[in-house]
Motif scaffolding. Structure first.
Motif, PDB file in Angstrom:
ATOM      1  N   SER A 218     -59.014 -26.871-106.364  1.00 35.74           N
ATOM      2  CA  SER A 218     -58.424 -25.551-106.631  1.00 35.74           C
ATOM      3  C   SER A 218     -56.915 -25.538-106.462  1.00 35.74           C
ATOM      4  CB  SER A 218     -59.041 -24.504-105.702  1.00 35.74           C
ATOM      5  OG  SER A 218     -58.579 -24.678-104.362  1.00 35.74           O
ATOM      6  N   LEU A 219     -56.333 -26.624-105.960  1.00 35.85           N
ATOM      7  CA  LEU A 219     -54.902 -26.620-105.613  1.00 35.85           C
ATOM      8  C   LEU A 219     -54.008 -26.466-106.833  1.00 35.85           C
ATOM      9  CD1 LEU A 219     -54.990 -29.418-102.881  1.00 35.85           C
ATOM     10  CD2 LEU A 219     -54.824 -26.943-102.521  1.00 35.85           C
ATOM     11  N   ASN A 220     -54.263 -27.249-107.868  1.00 36.35           N
ATOM     12  CA  ASN A 220     -53.587 -27.078-109.162  1.00 36.35           C
ATOM     13  C   ASN A 220     -54.299 -27.964-110.183  1.00 36.35           C
ATOM     14  OD1 ASN A 220     -52.270 -29.747-109.245  1.00 36.35           O
ATOM     15  ND2 ASN A 220     -50.848 -28.926-107.708  1.00 36.35           N
ATOM     16  N   GLU A 221     -53.940 -27.819-111.447  1.00 37.53           N
ATOM     17  CA  GLU A 221     -54.648 -28.537-112.512  1.00 37.53           C
ATOM     18  C   GLU A 221     -54.446 -30.048-112.431  1.00 37.53           C
ATOM     19  OE1 GLU A 221     -56.869 -27.766-115.014  1.00 37.53           O
ATOM     20  OE2 GLU A 221     -57.046 -25.951-113.798  1.00 37.53           O
ATOM     21  N   ASP A 222     -53.253 -30.489-112.062  1.00 38.13           N
ATOM     22  CA  ASP A 222     -53.010 -31.935-111.963  1.00 38.13           C
ATOM     23  C   ASP A 222     -53.870 -32.557-110.874  1.00 38.13           C
ATOM     24  OD1 ASP A 222     -51.142 -31.947-114.001  1.00 38.13           O
ATOM     25  OD2 ASP A 222     -49.436 -31.644-112.654  1.00 38.13           O
ATOM     26  N   ILE A 223     -53.966 -31.868-109.751  1.00 35.06           N
ATOM     27  CA  ILE A 223     -54.790 -32.376-108.652  1.00 35.06           C
ATOM     28  C   ILE A 223     -56.268 -32.305-109.034  1.00 35.06           C
ATOM     29  CG2 ILE A 223     -55.548 -31.897-106.290  1.00 35.06           C
ATOM     30  CD1 ILE A 223     -52.619 -31.042-105.719  1.00 35.06           C
ATOM     31  N   LYS A 224     -56.666 -31.232-109.682  1.00 36.27           N
ATOM     32  CA  LYS A 224     -58.051 -31.111-110.144  1.00 36.27           C
ATOM     33  C   LYS A 224     -58.431 -32.285-111.039  1.00 36.27           C
ATOM     34  CE  LYS A 224     -60.992 -28.289-113.117  1.00 36.27           C
ATOM     35  NZ  LYS A 224     -60.980 -27.250-114.168  1.00 36.27           N
ATOM     36  N   ASN A 225     -57.503 -32.759-111.856  1.00 36.73           N
ATOM     37  CA  ASN A 225     -57.781 -33.825-112.810  1.00 36.73           C
ATOM     38  C   ASN A 225     -58.065 -35.162-112.138  1.00 36.73           C
ATOM     39  OD1 ASN A 225     -57.968 -34.646-115.620  1.00 36.73           O
ATOM     40  ND2 ASN A 225     -56.104 -35.840-115.244  1.00 36.73           N
ATOM     41  N   ILE A 226     -57.550 -35.366-110.911  1.00 40.04           N
ATOM     42  CA  ILE A 226     -57.793 -36.636-110.213  1.00 40.04           C
ATOM     43  C   ILE A 226     -58.877 -36.486-109.133  1.00 40.04           C
ATOM     44  CG2 ILE A 226     -55.444 -37.499-110.603  1.00 40.04           C
ATOM     45  CD1 ILE A 226     -54.916 -36.829-107.576  1.00 40.04           C
ATOM     46  N   THR A 227     -59.467 -35.303-109.075  1.00 38.25           N
ATOM     47  CA  THR A 227     -60.442 -35.011-108.020  1.00 38.25           C
ATOM     48  C   THR A 227     -61.863 -35.001-108.566  1.00 38.25           C
ATOM     49  OG1 THR A 227     -58.841 -33.684-106.785  1.00 38.25           O
ATOM     50  CG2 THR A 227     -61.169 -33.312-106.298  1.00 38.25           C
ATOM     51  N   ILE A 228     -62.742 -35.643-107.839  1.00 32.52           N
ATOM     52  CA  ILE A 228     -64.179 -35.549-108.100  1.00 32.52           C
ATOM     53  C   ILE A 228     -64.770 -34.809-106.910  1.00 32.52           C
ATOM     54  CG2 ILE A 228     -66.337 -36.753-108.542  1.00 32.52           C
ATOM     55  CD1 ILE A 228     -63.034 -38.632-108.849  1.00 32.52           C
ATOM     56  N   THR A 229     -65.215 -33.590-107.143  1.00 34.51           N
ATOM     57  CA  THR A 229     -65.800 -32.788-106.073  1.00 34.51           C
ATOM     58  C   THR A 229     -67.283 -33.098-105.953  1.00 34.51           C
ATOM     59  OG1 THR A 229     -64.204 -31.002-106.421  1.00 34.51           O
ATOM     60  CG2 THR A 229     -66.230 -30.456-105.223  1.00 34.51           C
ATOM     61  N   ILE A 230     -67.714 -33.386-104.733  1.00 34.58           N
ATOM     62  CA  ILE A 230     -69.121 -33.652-104.447  1.00 34.58           C
ATOM     63  C   ILE A 230     -69.671 -32.495-103.617  1.00 34.58           C
ATOM     64  CG2 ILE A 230     -70.783 -35.219-103.374  1.00 34.58           C
ATOM     65  CD1 ILE A 230     -69.255 -36.485-105.715  1.00 34.58           C
ATOM     66  N   ASN A 231     -70.803 -31.983-104.039  1.00 34.35           N
ATOM     67  CA  ASN A 231     -71.445 -30.923-103.270  1.00 34.35           C
ATOM     68  C   ASN A 231     -72.954 -31.026-103.471  1.00 34.35           C
ATOM     69  OD1 ASN A 231     -71.818 -28.557-101.696  1.00 34.35           O
ATOM     70  ND2 ASN A 231     -69.895 -27.701-102.472  1.00 34.35           N
ATOM     71  N   GLY A 232     -73.689 -30.132-102.837  1.00 33.39           N
ATOM     72  CA  GLY A 232     -75.132 -30.194-102.963  1.00 33.39           C
ATOM     73  C   GLY A 232     -75.795 -29.065-102.218  1.00 33.39           C
ATOM     74  N   PHE A 233     -77.087 -29.198-102.012  1.00 34.12           N
ATOM     75  CA  PHE A 233     -77.899 -28.119-101.476  1.00 34.12           C
ATOM     76  C   PHE A 233     -78.545 -28.463-100.136  1.00 34.12           C
ATOM     77  CE2 PHE A 233     -77.527 -27.818-106.004  1.00 34.12           C
ATOM     78  CZ  PHE A 233     -77.419 -26.470-106.284  1.00 34.12           C
ATOM     79  N   ALA A 234     -78.347 -29.684 -99.665  1.00 33.62           N
ATOM     80  CA  ALA A 234     -79.030 -30.146 -98.454  1.00 33.62           C
ATOM     81  C   ALA A 234     -78.631 -29.349 -97.226  1.00 33.62           C
ATOM     82  CB  ALA A 234     -78.753 -31.631 -98.231  1.00 33.62           C
ATOM     83  N   LYS A 235     -77.347 -29.120 -97.046  1.00 32.93           N
ATOM     84  CA  LYS A 235     -76.872 -28.442 -95.845  1.00 32.93           C
ATOM     85  C   LYS A 235     -76.878 -26.919 -96.009  1.00 32.93           C
ATOM     86  CE  LYS A 235     -75.941 -32.685 -94.689  1.00 32.93           C
ATOM     87  NZ  LYS A 235     -76.826 -33.478 -93.838  1.00 32.93           N
ATOM     88  N   SER A 236     -76.430 -26.435 -97.149  1.00 37.37           N
ATOM     89  CA  SER A 236     -76.304 -24.988 -97.340  1.00 37.37           C
ATOM     90  C   SER A 236     -77.649 -24.298 -97.512  1.00 37.37           C
ATOM     91  CB  SER A 236     -75.413 -24.688 -98.554  1.00 37.37           C
ATOM     92  OG  SER A 236     -75.985 -25.229 -99.739  1.00 37.37           O
ATOM     93  N   ALA A 237     -78.582 -24.944 -98.205  1.00 38.17           N
ATOM     94  CA  ALA A 237     -79.878 -24.324 -98.476  1.00 38.17           C
ATOM     95  C   ALA A 237     -81.031 -25.082 -97.827  1.00 38.17           C
ATOM     96  CB  ALA A 237     -80.117 -24.227 -99.985  1.00 38.17           C
ATOM     97  N   ALA A 238     -80.705 -25.942 -96.867  1.00 34.72           N
ATOM     98  CA  ALA A 238     -81.720 -26.674 -96.085  1.00 34.72           C
ATOM     99  C   ALA A 238     -82.643 -27.510 -96.966  1.00 34.72           C
ATOM    100  CB  ALA A 238     -82.537 -25.708 -95.220  1.00 34.72           C
ATOM    101  N   MET A 239     -82.098 -28.065 -98.058  1.00 32.71           N
ATOM    102  CA  MET A 239     -82.901 -28.805 -99.029  1.00 32.71           C
ATOM    103  C   MET A 239     -82.750 -30.321 -98.860  1.00 32.71           C
ATOM    104  SD  MET A 239     -82.276 -26.316-102.351  1.00 32.71           S
ATOM    105  CE  MET A 239     -82.700 -27.591-103.528  1.00 32.71           C
ATOM    106  N   THR A 240     -82.703 -30.794 -97.619  1.00 38.35           N
ATOM    107  CA  THR A 240     -82.459 -32.219 -97.383  1.00 38.35           C
ATOM    108  C   THR A 240     -83.503 -33.112 -98.059  1.00 38.35           C
ATOM    109  OG1 THR A 240     -83.554 -31.936 -95.238  1.00 38.35           O
ATOM    110  CG2 THR A 240     -81.156 -31.957 -95.250  1.00 38.35           C
ATOM    111  N   GLY A 241     -84.775 -32.753 -97.953  1.00 41.71           N
ATOM    112  CA  GLY A 241     -85.823 -33.573 -98.549  1.00 41.71           C
ATOM    113  C   GLY A 241     -86.037 -33.315-100.024  1.00 41.71           C
ATOM    114  N   VAL A 242     -85.502 -32.214-100.522  1.00 41.75           N
ATOM    115  CA  VAL A 242     -85.652 -31.881-101.944  1.00 41.75           C
ATOM    116  C   VAL A 242     -84.745 -32.756-102.795  1.00 41.75           C
ATOM    117  CG1 VAL A 242     -85.530 -29.992-103.644  1.00 41.75           C
ATOM    118  CG2 VAL A 242     -86.308 -29.535-101.320  1.00 41.75           C
TER     119      VAL A 242
END
Length: 395
Positions: A218-242
């Motif tokens: 979210s910092l700026n477009e140039d930084i966004k272009n070199i960034t690979i954001t990793i996220n998921g559902f294991a911690k936020s929605a307790a879906m570790t085994g899913v």
């Protein structure tokens, strides 16, 4: 004859502890497990119903490699509304967990011999994942004085012509530290200047106890272009085994990740994807309640820690761990090779409490405690820790 890469891979310390705890419990011992890296909540009921309905509708055939269209659309909506990051669905690849998303990314953007920078302390699997893809993990020595957070000036000292990628975990496992916007800008600008990709692991993003969590992209477009954001559902929605995660990146990287995933796994389980879709669509209140509980536990835990002598800790503003400095006992506790490993082994053997040694995260003289468990468990565990430390200091 097995692959040579196996010679360099270290088994997961946290998985090993979990296995030992299971064995002890099976033998009849009552173990307090404060080593857990997963929520003690269940997947929200509303999310489960989306999975059940998908099965009833026979949504069990092959689908799109990067993930269900409706799920990727919902992820794009979430990234825009919550993180101020604008992505199109062809920049999202849904994976079988965040680990899978990280491995996909490493395969897509690195070559054998490339260096991957890991600020210490780092999550146990980062270094092993880099070895698996034949890249070189380079640990960055951060400072307790700065809550072990990376800075731009420090980053510059570790950059070489072989540096390809920085892995930045925010909020941090194991410290719970959270970066500010200015801190992230400082780091990201150095990466921009040196043509270094940023893998922004934001899996604990929802479990943040301060306002205005900032995503690197979210910092700026140039930084966004070199960034690979990793996220998921294991911690936020307790879906570790899913097992459901995702990556968000520019189109070129996403296309590469998609090509790799198509050959390795096709796509994640459709049932998992529908449950994840349900979590995004219908479970925001459930997630908020989980985070509210974690914050309450954090407050109880840190209050108790403040009363224990001979330790200090990094105050956690996110995730559900606390990283505790036990270096004051190093001259009183007899150990052979590793203070943290042998301390944790003795604590488990004598007091039936499982915790994780700091060495698993690249830093000895520390231990990690999880508060993703019942209040009575971690409070009793801390009482036993206090007693163990007193016995050591008085021996």
């Amino acid at each position: 004859m097995l692959s040579n890469r196996l010679l360099d891979i270290t088994p997961s310390v946290t998985v090993g502890i979990s296995s030992k705890v299971s064995e002890l419990k099976s033998s009849g011992k009552d173990i307090i497990n404060l080593s857990i890296g997963e929520p003690d909540f269940n997947v929200p009921e509303k999310a489960k119903l989306y999975g059940v309905e998908s099965l009833n509708n026979n949504e069990t055939k092959y689908n799109l490699v990067p993930g269900l269209k409706i799920l990727r659309e919902e992820i794009c909506k979430k990234l825009l509304e919550e993180n101020n990051c604008k992505y199109s669905i062809d920049e999202i690849v849904v994976t079988s967990g965040a680990k899978h998303a990280i491995t996909n990314t490493l395969l897509a953007i690195t070559n054998p011999g490339d260096e991957v920078l890991l600020p210490k302390p780092y999550w146990v699997s980062y270094s092993e994942m880099t070895k698996i893809v034949n890249t070189v993990p380079v640990a960055i020595e951060t400072s307790k004085n700065n809550d072990f957070k990376l800075t731009g000036d420090l980053l510059k000292k570790y950059i070489t012509p072989k540096t390809k990628l920085l892995i930045l975990n925010n909020p941090s496992n194991p410290t719970g530290a959270v970066y500010t916007r200015d801190e992230l800008l400082d780091i990201a600008n150095v990466c921009l200047e040196n043509n270094i990709y940023i893998l922004a692991d934001e899996i604990y993003e929802k479990i943040c106890y301060i306002d205005n969590f900032v995503s690197v992209a979210s910092l700026n477009e140039d930084i966004k272009n070199i960034t690979i954001t990793i996220n998921g559902f294991a911690k936020s929605a307790a879906m570790t085994g899913v097992r459901l995660g995702y990556s968000a990146s520019n189109k070129e990287i996403a296309k590469g990740i998609c090509a790799i995933q198509g050959h390795l796994v096709s796509h994640p389980s459709l049932t998992s994807q529908y449950i994840g879709y349900g979590a995004l669509k219908s479970c925001s209140e459930d997630i908020k309640e989980m985070v509210k509980t974690y914050k309450h536990r954090r407050n109880l835990l840190t209050k108790k820690l403040d009363s224990i002598n001979n330790i200090s800790y990094i105050y956690p503003n996110g995730a559900f761990y606390v990283f505790i400095d036990i270096s004051k006992i190093k001259n009183k506790f007899k150990y052979d090779k590793s203070l943290s490993v042998e301390f944790c082994e003795a604590f488990l053997d004598k007091f039936n409490v499982a915790i994780v040694p700091g060495l698993a995260f690249g830093i000895d003289y520390y231990i990690r405690i999880s508060y993703a468990c019942e209040e009575n468990d971690f409070l009793e565990g801390l009482n036993r820790l206090d007693l163990f430390l007193s016995q050591i200091m008085n021996s």
